[in-house]
Design an enzyme around this catalytic site. Structure first.
Site, PDB file in Angstrom:
ATOM      1  N   HIS A  79       0.934  -1.230  -0.090  1.00  0.00           N
ATOM      2  CA  HIS A  79       0.416  -0.084   0.617  1.00  0.00           C
ATOM      3  C   HIS A  79       0.653   1.108  -0.111  1.00  0.00           C
ATOM      4  CE1 HIS A  79       0.408  -0.766   4.276  1.00  0.00           C
ATOM      5  NE2 HIS A  79       0.374   0.673   4.253  1.00  0.00           N
ATOM      6  N   GLU A 130      -3.559   4.007   2.268  1.00  0.00           N
ATOM      7  CA  GLU A 130      -3.942   4.410   3.568  1.00  0.00           C
ATOM      8  C   GLU A 130      -4.153   5.388   3.771  1.00  0.00           C
ATOM      9  OE1 GLU A 130      -0.477   2.630   6.204  1.00  0.00           O
ATOM     10  OE2 GLU A 130      -1.402   3.194   8.019  1.00  0.00           O
TER      11      GLU A 130
END
Ligand code: CO
Length: 134
Positions: A79, A130
């Site tokens: 991520h 995120e």
């Protein structure tokens, strides 16, 4: 809305070996390994001049990165983390645009003791995002 790139996370099958690779082969400054039992991972942060790399190792049998590592046995980019000033305002704006937040939509305390949320990769070009409130 999004601000600085806080870190790029790389899931790895062997956290010690990955840490040594960044420290010894790439000559980077690495943190100690920290277990994050609430997230099912152990993290090592690599400090770069302009951002960080987060190495993620699986912690426990139900680690959320286990399936990723099964698909990516040598590891891979997991991520990217963008900074936001107000995570609830960011969430509300994103949801209003029709994109999905993973889980119940409530921020959790992330690896830096700050509130984080994850956004669905299918809504963001195949990339798990995120958001971290800084
Ligand atoms: Co992260």
């Amino acid at each position: 809305m999004i601000g600085r790139l806080n870190h790029v996370a790389i899931a790895v099958p062997d956290l010690e070996a990955a840490t040594a690779l960044y420290r010894d082969t790439l000559g980077a400054t690495v943190s100690r390994a920290v277990d994050q039992p609430d997230h099912g991972v152990t993290t090592v942060f690599i400090e770069l001049p302009n951002t960080k790399i987060e190495l993620l190792g699986a912690l426990g049998d139900a680690s959320p990165i286990a399936a990723f590592l099964a698909k990516n046995p040598v590891g891979g980019m997991h991520h990217v983390c963008y900074e936001v000033d107000d995570i609830l305002a960011a969430r509300d704006q994103i949801v209003a645009q029709g994109a999905r937040v993973i889980g119940d939509g409530e921020p959790r305390v992330g690896a830096h003791d700050k509130p984080v949320l994850f956004l669905h990769p299918k809504d963001f070009c195949g990339t798990l995002i995120e958001l971290e409130q800084v």
